[in-house]
Design an enzyme around this catalytic site. Structure first.
Site, PDB file in Angstrom:
ATOM      1  CD  GLU A   1      -2.823   0.839   2.566  1.00  9.85           C
ATOM      2  OE1 GLU A   1      -3.110   1.839   3.245  1.00  9.85           O
ATOM      3  OE2 GLU A   1      -3.223  -0.315   2.855  1.00  9.85           O
TER       4      GLU A   1
ATOM      5  CG  ASN B   1       2.300   4.107   6.622  1.00 10.85           C
ATOM      6  OD1 ASN B   1       3.451   3.687   6.546  1.00 10.85           O
ATOM      7  ND2 ASN B   1       1.459   3.700   7.567  1.00 10.85           N
TER       8      ASN B   1
ATOM      9  CG  ASP C   1      -8.999   5.995  16.689  1.00 10.30           C
ATOM     10  OD1 ASP C   1      -8.887   6.567  15.588  1.00 10.30           O
ATOM     11  OD2 ASP C   1      -8.817   4.762  16.838  1.00 10.30           O
ATOM     12  CD1 TRP C   2      -6.133   6.500  14.286  1.00  9.46           C
ATOM     13  CD2 TRP C   2      -4.412   7.671  13.511  1.00  9.46           C
ATOM     14  NE1 TRP C   2      -6.148   6.389  12.917  1.00  9.46           N
ATOM     15  CE2 TRP C   2      -5.088   7.099  12.413  1.00  9.46           C
ATOM     16  CE3 TRP C   2      -3.279   8.449  13.262  1.00  9.46           C
ATOM     17  CZ2 TRP C   2      -4.684   7.279  11.099  1.00  9.46           C
ATOM     18  CZ3 TRP C   2      -2.872   8.632  11.942  1.00  9.46           C
ATOM     19  CH2 TRP C   2      -3.576   8.039  10.889  1.00  9.46           C
TER      20      TRP C   2
ATOM     21  CD  GLU D   1      -3.242   7.422   5.967  1.00 11.08           C
ATOM     22  OE1 GLU D   1      -3.764   6.294   5.926  1.00 11.08           O
ATOM     23  OE2 GLU D   1      -2.458   7.773   6.867  1.00 11.08           O
TER      24      GLU D   1
ATOM     25  CG  ASP E   1      -1.815   4.510   2.929  1.00  3.66           C
ATOM     26  OD1 ASP E   1      -2.481   4.040   1.998  1.00  3.66           O
ATOM     27  OD2 ASP E   1      -1.652   3.932   4.012  1.00  3.66           O
TER      28      ASP E   1
ATOM     29  N   GLY F   1      -3.418  13.210  17.890  1.00  2.35           N
ATOM     30  CA  GLY F   1      -3.402  12.066  18.796  1.00  2.35           C
ATOM     31  C   GLY F   1      -4.751  11.733  19.386  1.00  2.35           C
TER      32      GLY F   1
ATOM     33  CG  ASN G   1       4.279  -0.040  12.065  1.00  2.00           C
ATOM     34  OD1 ASN G   1       3.258   0.562  12.420  1.00  2.00           O
ATOM     35  ND2 ASN G   1       4.477  -1.321  12.324  1.00  2.00           N
TER      36      ASN G   1
END
Length: 201
Positions: A13, A32, A106-107, A17, A15, A111, A40
């Site tokens: 993948e 990413n 949520d992230w 974003e 990305d 954060g 990661n």
């Protein structure tokens, strides 16, 4: 870009974003890279404009030697291959391209500190002048396999940044990068092997 519909556990993948922001603060963009289901490899940048005010160009150059993420033709990220079998450079599977809007409050929003204001729904993402220059996968290998150098993205000028692109890239690195996994020694006490590859080569 993704190799599997549904983002399966062994996907490759690439990305782009957009992350949430607070009113009046710069918009953040995250890139990413996944290979065989492992990501990661995040980088985060501040944008030097408000992407909601007008259209901008977001591009990915992907060949067997490098992956370059561009914003308005400015290289913001370079991910190099080492020319050997590895677990960090996706180059063995075809990908398709898609776009979506999804809630990651949520992230992604400082954060998780900023929550989505659902009173402003529906949320819309608009596109224009969409183009793709690529080869279509044909088993067992695509007709434009990189060894042919038939297409511009597999020729010498696409193997590395031009001098002008390096100047832009250096400016981005100095001014806009706010997170680079290759510099996160708390998260990665032993940095991933690809972090030793120079984006300038």
């Amino acid at each position: 870009m993704c190799t599997e519909n549904g983002a399966g556990p062994t996907r490759d993948e690439l990305d782009f974003e957009f992350l949430g922001n607070r009113t009046g603060e710069p918009y953040l963009i995250q890139t990413n890279i996944y290979k065989n289901g492992t990501g990661n490899r995040e980088m985060r940048h501040m944008l030097w404009f408000d992407p909601t005010e007008e259209f901008h160009t977001y591009s990915i150059l992907w060949n067997n030697l490098q992956i370059v993420f561009f914003v308005d033709k400015v290289a913001i990220r370079v991910h190099k291959n080492n020319g050997e079998p590895n677990n960090f450079f996706p180059n063995e599977k075809p990908m398709y391209l898609f776009s979506s809007i999804w809630n990651a409050d949520d992230w992604a929003t400082r954060g998780g500190l900023e929550k989505t204001d659902w009173k402003k729904a529906p949320f819309v993402s608009s596109y224009k002048d969409f183009t793709v220059e690529a080869c279509q996968w044909e088993d067992p290998y695509p007709a434009c396999v990189s060894t042919t150098t038939k297409y511009w993205w597999d020729q010498y000028d696409a193997w590395h940044l031009s001098d002008e692109q390096k100047m832009d890239y250096a400016w981005v690195q100095r001014n806009l990068v706010i997170y680079d996994y290759c510099k996160d020694t708390e998260r990665f006490p032993a940095l991933p092997v690809e972090c030793k590859l120079s984006p300038w080569d």
